[in-house]
Design an enzyme around this catalytic site. Structure first.
Site, short mmCIF file in Angstrom:
data_model
loop_
_atom_site.label_atom_id
_atom_site.label_comp_id
_atom_site.label_asym_id
_atom_site.label_seq_id
_atom_site.Cartn_x
_atom_site.Cartn_y
_atom_site.Cartn_z
N GLU A 82 60.35 60.26 -92.81
CA GLU A 82 60.97 61.57 -92.99
C GLU A 82 62.08 61.53 -94.02
OE1 GLU A 82 59.95 61.18 -88.51
OE2 GLU A 82 60.50 59.88 -90.19
N ARG A 87 64.07 62.23 -99.72
CA ARG A 87 64.65 61.66 -100.93
C ARG A 87 63.70 61.84 -102.12
NH1 ARG A 87 68.92 58.55 -101.27
NH2 ARG A 87 70.25 58.41 -99.44
N LYS A 329 70.60 55.95 -103.39
CA LYS A 329 71.80 56.73 -103.75
C LYS A 329 72.12 56.55 -105.22
CE LYS A 329 74.38 56.82 -99.35
NZ LYS A 329 73.46 56.05 -98.49
#
Length: 402
Positions: A82, A87, A329
Protein backbone atom coordinates in the site's frame (compact mmCIF):
# COMPACT_ATOMS: atom_id res chain seq x y z
CA UNK A 1 -18.16 13.34 6.17
CA UNK A 2 -18.54 13.42 2.41
CA UNK A 3 -20.62 10.56 1.04
CA UNK A 4 -19.51 9.47 -2.42
CA UNK A 5 -22.00 7.53 -4.54
CA UNK A 6 -19.96 5.58 -7.06
CA UNK A 7 -21.11 3.43 -9.94
CA UNK A 8 -18.04 3.52 -12.19
CA UNK A 9 -15.52 2.06 -12.37
CA UNK A 10 -16.47 -1.28 -10.83
CA UNK A 11 -14.24 -3.24 -8.47
CA UNK A 12 -13.85 -5.85 -11.21
CA UNK A 13 -12.69 -3.20 -13.69
CA UNK A 14 -10.15 -1.86 -11.20
CA UNK A 15 -8.86 -5.27 -10.14
CA UNK A 16 -8.60 -6.60 -13.68
CA UNK A 17 -6.62 -3.64 -14.99
CA UNK A 18 -4.23 -3.72 -11.99
CA UNK A 19 -3.63 -7.47 -12.19
CA UNK A 20 -3.08 -7.23 -15.95
CA UNK A 21 -0.59 -4.41 -15.46
CA UNK A 22 1.34 -6.47 -12.90
CA UNK A 23 1.49 -9.41 -15.31
CA UNK A 24 2.89 -7.14 -18.02
CA UNK A 25 5.80 -5.97 -15.85
CA UNK A 26 9.24 -7.59 -16.22
CA UNK A 27 9.85 -10.80 -14.29
CA UNK A 28 12.82 -9.29 -12.47
CA UNK A 29 12.00 -8.79 -8.80
CA UNK A 30 8.68 -10.63 -8.88
CA UNK A 31 8.02 -13.48 -6.41
CA UNK A 32 9.41 -16.90 -7.26
CA UNK A 33 7.27 -20.06 -7.20
CA UNK A 34 7.75 -20.51 -3.45
CA UNK A 35 7.09 -16.87 -2.50
CA UNK A 36 4.05 -14.66 -1.92
CA UNK A 37 3.51 -10.91 -1.82
CA UNK A 38 0.75 -8.29 -1.67
CA UNK A 39 -0.24 -6.13 -4.63
CA UNK A 40 -1.69 -2.64 -4.35
CA UNK A 41 -2.64 -0.37 -7.21
CA UNK A 42 -3.96 3.13 -7.90
CA UNK A 43 -6.23 3.67 -10.88
CA UNK A 44 -7.13 6.96 -12.53
CA UNK A 45 -10.66 7.27 -13.92
CA UNK A 46 -11.76 10.04 -16.29
CA UNK A 47 -15.50 10.62 -15.94
CA UNK A 48 -15.64 12.69 -19.14
CA UNK A 49 -14.08 10.06 -21.40
CA UNK A 50 -15.12 7.06 -19.28
CA UNK A 51 -11.51 5.85 -19.49
CA UNK A 52 -9.48 3.97 -16.92
CA UNK A 53 -5.74 3.53 -16.49
CA UNK A 54 -3.34 2.23 -13.86
CA UNK A 55 -0.98 4.96 -12.68
CA UNK A 56 0.83 3.17 -9.82
CA UNK A 57 1.55 -0.36 -8.64
CA UNK A 58 3.25 -1.50 -5.42
CA UNK A 59 4.17 -4.95 -4.15
CA UNK A 60 5.81 -5.80 -0.85
CA UNK A 61 5.47 -7.01 2.73
CA UNK A 62 8.63 -5.82 4.50
CA UNK A 63 9.47 -3.00 6.91
CA UNK A 64 12.83 -2.15 8.48
CA UNK A 65 13.50 -1.77 12.20
CA UNK A 66 14.03 1.55 13.96
CA UNK A 67 17.82 1.11 14.26
CA UNK A 68 18.20 0.73 10.48
CA UNK A 69 16.54 4.02 9.56
CA UNK A 70 18.62 6.14 7.19
CA UNK A 71 19.48 9.81 7.94
CA UNK A 72 19.94 10.58 4.23
CA UNK A 73 16.54 9.50 2.97
CA UNK A 74 17.93 6.67 0.82
CA UNK A 75 16.21 3.71 2.47
CA UNK A 76 12.55 2.81 2.27
CA UNK A 77 11.45 2.44 5.87
CA UNK A 78 8.15 0.85 4.87
CA UNK A 79 7.88 -1.47 1.87
CA UNK A 80 4.32 -2.69 2.34
CA UNK A 81 2.44 -2.75 -0.95
CA UNK A 82 0.00 0.00 0.00
CA UNK A 83 2.84 2.38 0.87
CA UNK A 84 4.89 1.57 -2.23
CA UNK A 85 1.85 2.10 -4.46
CA UNK A 86 1.24 5.50 -2.88
CA UNK A 87 4.90 6.45 -3.31
CA UNK A 88 4.78 5.33 -6.96
CA UNK A 89 1.69 7.53 -7.26
CA UNK A 90 3.74 10.51 -6.04
CA UNK A 91 6.27 9.87 -8.85
CA UNK A 92 3.39 9.98 -11.31
CA UNK A 93 2.05 13.23 -9.86
CA UNK A 94 5.47 14.93 -10.03
CA UNK A 95 5.76 13.99 -13.71
CA UNK A 96 2.25 15.30 -14.43
CA UNK A 97 2.99 18.55 -12.60
CA UNK A 98 6.19 19.02 -14.60
CA UNK A 99 4.46 18.29 -17.91
CA UNK A 100 1.23 20.07 -16.94
CA UNK A 101 -0.65 16.94 -17.94
CA UNK A 102 -3.55 16.34 -15.56
CA UNK A 103 -2.81 19.66 -13.80
CA UNK A 104 -3.55 23.18 -15.02
CA UNK A 105 -2.12 26.36 -13.52
CA UNK A 106 -4.59 28.43 -11.50
CA UNK A 107 -3.26 32.00 -11.71
CA UNK A 108 -5.54 33.26 -8.93
CA UNK A 109 -4.52 30.68 -6.35
CA UNK A 110 -0.98 30.41 -7.75
CA UNK A 111 -1.18 26.66 -7.52
CA UNK A 112 -1.94 23.79 -9.84
CA UNK A 113 -5.49 22.54 -10.17
CA UNK A 114 -6.16 18.93 -11.05
CA UNK A 115 -8.53 18.07 -13.91
CA UNK A 116 -12.08 18.14 -12.49
CA UNK A 117 -13.03 15.02 -14.43
CA UNK A 118 -10.45 12.81 -12.74
CA UNK A 119 -10.81 10.58 -9.70
CA UNK A 120 -8.52 7.97 -8.17
CA UNK A 121 -9.32 4.49 -6.87
CA UNK A 122 -7.24 2.24 -4.64
CA UNK A 123 -6.92 -1.56 -4.80
CA UNK A 124 -5.27 -4.13 -2.53
CA UNK A 125 -5.08 -7.91 -2.71
CA UNK A 126 -4.93 -8.19 1.09
CA UNK A 127 -6.64 -6.51 4.03
CA UNK A 128 -4.40 -3.66 5.27
CA UNK A 129 -2.40 -4.59 8.37
CA UNK A 130 -3.63 -3.12 11.63
CA UNK A 131 -7.17 -2.27 12.66
CA UNK A 132 -8.83 -3.41 9.41
CA UNK A 133 -7.83 -7.01 10.21
CA UNK A 134 -9.64 -7.16 13.56
CA UNK A 135 -13.22 -8.38 13.84
CA UNK A 136 -14.95 -6.92 16.89
CA UNK A 137 -17.99 -8.29 18.72
CA UNK A 138 -19.99 -5.36 17.33
CA UNK A 139 -19.14 -6.46 13.79
CA UNK A 140 -21.60 -9.30 14.15
CA UNK A 141 -19.04 -12.06 14.43
CA UNK A 142 -17.07 -13.36 17.36
CA UNK A 143 -13.42 -12.26 17.16
CA UNK A 144 -11.08 -15.09 16.32
CA UNK A 145 -8.39 -16.09 18.75
CA UNK A 146 -4.85 -15.35 17.78
CA UNK A 147 -3.77 -17.92 15.20
CA UNK A 148 -0.35 -19.39 14.79
CA UNK A 149 1.24 -18.93 11.38
CA UNK A 150 1.26 -22.68 10.81
CA UNK A 151 -2.42 -23.12 11.60
CA UNK A 152 -4.62 -23.82 8.63
CA UNK A 153 -7.31 -21.21 8.32
CA UNK A 154 -9.30 -20.02 5.33
CA UNK A 155 -9.90 -16.69 7.02
CA UNK A 156 -7.53 -14.47 8.94
CA UNK A 157 -9.09 -12.12 11.47
CA UNK A 158 -5.96 -11.24 13.37
CA UNK A 159 -3.32 -8.58 12.88
CA UNK A 160 0.36 -8.90 13.68
CA UNK A 161 0.61 -5.10 13.87
CA UNK A 162 1.69 -4.04 17.35
CA UNK A 163 -0.21 -1.84 19.77
CA UNK A 164 1.50 1.40 20.72
CA UNK A 165 2.03 1.59 24.46
CA UNK A 166 0.60 4.53 26.35
CA UNK A 167 3.67 6.29 27.85
CA UNK A 168 1.54 7.65 30.71
CA UNK A 169 0.22 4.26 31.73
CA UNK A 170 1.90 2.11 34.36
CA UNK A 171 0.06 -0.98 33.17
CA UNK A 172 2.09 -3.36 31.03
CA UNK A 173 0.25 -3.92 27.77
CA UNK A 174 0.22 -6.88 25.40
CA UNK A 175 1.48 -5.67 22.02
CA UNK A 176 -0.59 -8.33 20.31
CA UNK A 177 -3.87 -7.63 22.08
CA UNK A 178 -6.59 -7.43 19.41
CA UNK A 179 -8.12 -4.13 20.48
CA UNK A 180 -10.45 -2.67 17.81
CA UNK A 181 -9.84 0.95 16.84
CA UNK A 182 -6.33 1.24 18.32
CA UNK A 183 -3.28 2.67 16.55
CA UNK A 184 -0.54 0.18 15.71
CA UNK A 185 2.91 -0.06 14.18
CA UNK A 186 3.82 -2.42 11.37
CA UNK A 187 4.03 -6.15 12.20
CA UNK A 188 7.30 -8.02 12.20
CA UNK A 189 9.59 -10.26 14.19
CA UNK A 190 12.48 -8.83 16.16
CA UNK A 191 13.09 -5.11 16.44
CA UNK A 192 10.00 -2.95 16.51
CA UNK A 193 9.45 -0.55 13.61
CA UNK A 194 8.43 3.10 13.79
CA UNK A 195 6.16 2.76 10.75
CA UNK A 196 2.43 2.97 11.37
CA UNK A 197 0.14 0.20 10.16
CA UNK A 198 -1.40 0.44 6.69
CA UNK A 199 -4.83 0.82 8.30
CA UNK A 200 -3.60 3.94 10.09
CA UNK A 201 -1.86 5.35 7.01
CA UNK A 202 -4.97 4.86 4.87
CA UNK A 203 -6.97 6.63 7.58
CA UNK A 204 -4.52 9.55 7.48
CA UNK A 205 -4.68 9.80 3.67
CA UNK A 206 -8.46 9.72 3.98
CA UNK A 207 -8.32 13.13 5.70
CA UNK A 208 -5.12 14.83 4.49
CA UNK A 209 -5.06 13.28 1.03
CA UNK A 210 -2.54 10.95 -0.59
CA UNK A 211 -0.38 13.73 -2.07
CA UNK A 212 1.71 14.47 1.04
CA UNK A 213 3.03 17.80 2.28
CA UNK A 214 5.43 18.66 -0.56
CA UNK A 215 2.95 18.23 -3.40
CA UNK A 216 0.19 19.76 -1.29
CA UNK A 217 2.09 23.05 -1.34
CA UNK A 218 1.84 23.00 -5.16
CA UNK A 219 -1.84 22.13 -5.71
CA UNK A 220 -5.21 23.71 -4.91
CA UNK A 221 -6.82 20.80 -3.06
CA UNK A 222 -5.98 17.39 -1.55
CA UNK A 223 -6.16 14.23 -3.66
CA UNK A 224 -8.43 11.60 -2.11
CA UNK A 225 -9.23 8.03 -3.09
CA UNK A 226 -12.84 7.83 -4.22
CA UNK A 227 -13.05 4.11 -3.48
CA UNK A 228 -11.02 1.47 -1.66
CA UNK A 229 -11.25 -1.95 -3.28
CA UNK A 230 -10.16 -5.29 -1.83
CA UNK A 231 -10.07 -8.61 -3.67
CA UNK A 232 -9.14 -11.08 -0.95
CA UNK A 233 -10.90 -13.77 1.08
CA UNK A 234 -10.08 -12.24 4.48
CA UNK A 235 -11.65 -8.79 3.97
CA UNK A 236 -14.69 -7.70 6.01
CA UNK A 237 -16.61 -4.46 5.48
CA UNK A 238 -17.19 -3.57 9.15
CA UNK A 239 -13.55 -3.53 10.30
CA UNK A 240 -12.42 -1.89 7.06
CA UNK A 241 -14.90 0.95 7.48
CA UNK A 242 -13.99 1.27 11.15
CA UNK A 243 -10.26 1.43 10.34
CA UNK A 244 -10.59 4.00 7.57
CA UNK A 245 -13.15 6.41 9.02
CA UNK A 246 -15.72 5.13 11.53
CA UNK A 247 -13.39 4.93 14.54
CA UNK A 248 -13.02 8.72 14.31
CA UNK A 249 -16.64 9.71 13.66
CA UNK A 250 -17.30 10.76 17.26
CA UNK A 251 -14.22 13.01 17.33
CA UNK A 252 -14.22 16.58 16.11
CA UNK A 253 -11.99 17.66 13.23
CA UNK A 254 -12.93 20.83 11.35
CA UNK A 255 -10.85 22.31 8.56
CA UNK A 256 -11.66 24.38 5.49
CA UNK A 257 -9.18 22.59 3.20
CA UNK A 258 -8.97 19.04 4.54
CA UNK A 259 -12.18 17.11 5.11
CA UNK A 260 -12.64 13.55 6.42
CA UNK A 261 -13.91 11.42 3.55
CA UNK A 262 -16.27 8.49 3.44
CA UNK A 263 -14.99 6.51 0.44
CA UNK A 264 -16.91 3.59 -0.94
CA UNK A 265 -15.35 0.35 0.32
CA UNK A 266 -15.87 -2.60 -1.99
CA UNK A 267 -14.91 -6.21 -1.40
CA UNK A 268 -14.68 -9.31 -3.57
CA UNK A 269 -14.14 -12.44 -1.47
CA UNK A 270 -14.37 -14.82 -4.44
CA UNK A 271 -11.42 -16.43 -6.20
CA UNK A 272 -12.34 -14.92 -9.57
CA UNK A 273 -10.16 -11.84 -9.03
CA UNK A 274 -7.45 -13.57 -7.03
CA UNK A 275 -3.81 -12.53 -7.23
CA UNK A 276 -1.50 -15.27 -8.48
CA UNK A 277 1.09 -14.53 -5.77
CA UNK A 278 -1.35 -14.17 -2.85
CA UNK A 279 -0.31 -15.33 0.63
CA UNK A 280 -0.37 -19.06 1.34
CA UNK A 281 0.85 -20.96 4.37
CA UNK A 282 3.23 -23.09 2.29
CA UNK A 283 4.98 -20.03 0.79
CA UNK A 284 7.55 -17.56 2.09
CA UNK A 285 7.12 -13.78 1.80
CA UNK A 286 9.08 -12.25 -1.07
CA UNK A 287 11.97 -10.10 0.19
CA UNK A 288 11.50 -7.61 -2.66
CA UNK A 289 9.60 -4.39 -2.90
CA UNK A 290 8.27 -3.40 -6.33
CA UNK A 291 7.08 0.04 -7.38
CA UNK A 292 5.86 0.94 -10.87
CA UNK A 293 4.64 4.36 -12.01
CA UNK A 294 3.01 5.45 -15.27
CA UNK A 295 6.10 7.16 -16.67
CA UNK A 296 8.07 7.03 -19.94
CA UNK A 297 10.47 4.08 -20.18
CA UNK A 298 13.49 6.38 -20.22
CA UNK A 299 12.60 7.44 -16.66
CA UNK A 300 12.81 3.83 -15.45
CA UNK A 301 9.26 3.49 -14.14
CA UNK A 302 9.87 0.04 -12.61
CA UNK A 303 11.81 0.09 -9.33
CA UNK A 304 12.94 -2.94 -7.31
CA UNK A 305 14.20 -2.71 -3.74
CA UNK A 306 15.56 -5.17 -1.18
CA UNK A 307 15.64 -4.28 2.52
CA UNK A 308 14.67 -0.75 1.52
CA UNK A 309 17.62 -0.30 -0.87
CA UNK A 310 17.56 -0.23 -4.67
CA UNK A 311 18.29 -3.70 -5.98
CA UNK A 312 21.75 -4.28 -7.43
CA UNK A 313 23.60 -1.64 -5.42
CA UNK A 314 27.11 -2.71 -4.43
CA UNK A 315 28.33 -2.46 -0.84
CA UNK A 316 30.71 0.32 -1.91
CA UNK A 317 27.78 2.50 -3.00
CA UNK A 318 25.39 1.47 -0.24
CA UNK A 319 25.73 4.80 1.59
CA UNK A 320 25.48 6.98 -1.51
CA UNK A 321 22.52 8.41 -3.40
CA UNK A 322 22.90 5.59 -5.93
CA UNK A 323 21.41 3.27 -3.31
CA UNK A 324 18.20 5.29 -3.18
CA UNK A 325 15.05 3.72 -4.52
CA UNK A 326 13.15 5.81 -7.06
CA UNK A 327 10.36 6.14 -4.48
CA UNK A 328 12.58 6.92 -1.47
CA UNK A 329 12.34 10.21 0.44
CA UNK A 330 15.56 11.33 -1.21
CA UNK A 331 14.37 10.66 -4.77
CA UNK A 332 10.93 12.18 -4.28
CA UNK A 333 12.47 15.24 -2.60
CA UNK A 334 14.78 15.60 -5.60
CA UNK A 335 11.73 15.51 -7.91
CA UNK A 336 10.17 18.28 -5.83
CA UNK A 337 13.29 20.44 -6.00
CA UNK A 338 13.73 19.80 -9.73
CA UNK A 339 10.17 21.03 -10.25
CA UNK A 340 10.81 24.22 -8.25
CA UNK A 341 14.03 24.89 -10.16
CA UNK A 342 12.55 24.37 -13.63
CA UNK A 343 9.14 26.01 -13.22
CA UNK A 344 8.95 29.83 -12.86
CA UNK A 345 5.24 29.61 -12.00
CA UNK A 346 6.04 28.32 -8.53
CA UNK A 347 8.46 31.15 -7.79
CA UNK A 348 6.43 32.18 -4.73
CA UNK A 349 7.21 28.81 -3.14
CA UNK A 350 10.87 29.12 -4.14
CA UNK A 351 11.05 32.59 -2.62
CA UNK A 352 10.07 31.16 0.78
CA UNK A 353 13.38 29.31 0.81
CA UNK A 354 15.82 31.67 2.45
CA UNK A 355 18.65 29.35 1.50
CA UNK A 356 19.40 28.11 -1.99
CA UNK A 357 17.33 25.03 -2.81
CA UNK A 358 20.30 22.69 -2.63
CA UNK A 359 20.88 23.77 0.97
CA UNK A 360 17.33 23.51 2.31
CA UNK A 361 16.47 20.31 4.14
CA UNK A 362 13.69 17.85 3.49
CA UNK A 363 12.08 18.71 6.84
CA UNK A 364 12.24 22.47 6.21
CA UNK A 365 10.63 22.01 2.80
CA UNK A 366 7.81 19.95 4.28
CA UNK A 367 7.27 22.63 6.92
CA UNK A 368 6.74 25.22 4.18
CA UNK A 369 3.40 23.50 3.55
CA UNK A 370 2.06 25.41 6.55
CA UNK A 371 -1.63 24.65 6.03
CA UNK A 372 -0.92 20.93 5.67
CA UNK A 373 1.29 20.82 8.76
CA UNK A 374 -1.20 22.71 10.93
CA UNK A 375 -3.97 20.35 9.81
CA UNK A 376 -1.75 17.34 10.58
CA UNK A 377 -1.00 18.61 14.09
CA UNK A 378 -4.70 19.17 14.66
CA UNK A 379 -5.51 15.74 13.26
CA UNK A 380 -3.00 14.07 15.57
CA UNK A 381 -4.57 15.71 18.58
CA UNK A 382 -8.05 14.59 17.46
CA UNK A 383 -7.45 11.16 15.92
CA UNK A 384 -3.86 10.01 16.10
CA UNK A 385 -2.58 10.84 19.58
CA UNK A 386 -0.13 7.93 19.55
CA UNK A 387 1.22 8.34 16.03
CA UNK A 388 4.94 7.58 16.13
CA UNK A 389 7.47 10.37 15.60
CA UNK A 390 10.68 9.61 13.76
CA UNK A 391 13.79 11.42 15.02
CA UNK A 392 14.15 14.80 13.28
CA UNK A 393 17.78 14.10 12.43
CA UNK A 394 16.46 11.52 9.95
CA UNK A 395 14.63 14.28 8.07
CA UNK A 396 17.29 17.00 7.96
CA UNK A 397 19.07 15.76 4.83
CA UNK A 398 19.50 17.95 1.76
CA UNK A 399 20.03 17.02 -1.86
CA UNK A 400 23.52 18.55 -1.90
CA UNK A 401 25.02 16.89 1.18
CA UNK A 402 23.84 13.36 0.53
Amino acid sequence: MCANGIDKPSLQDIATICLDKFKSLPKTGKPTLNQWTVLAGIVEYNRKTDSLKVVAIGCGTKCIGSSKLCPNGYLLNDSHAEVLARRAFLRYLYRELKQEGIFQWDSKQKRYKIDDHLEFHFLSTQTPCGDACILAESDGEKPAKRKRLDEEASEMVYTGAKLIRDPESDVASDDMQQTPGALRTKPGRGERTLSMSCSDKLARWNVLGAQGALIDSLITKPIYFRSLNFCCSDAHREPLERAIFRRFEDKSFQHTRFQPQKPQIRIDNSCELSFEHAQRLDLQPSPNGLAWSLLPEELRPYDISVNGTRQGVTKKKMNTSQAASAVSKYSLFKSYQDLLCSNPKVSDIRSQNVLALEHISYLASKNLAVEYQLAWEQLKSCYFLQWTNKPKDLLNFTIRNV
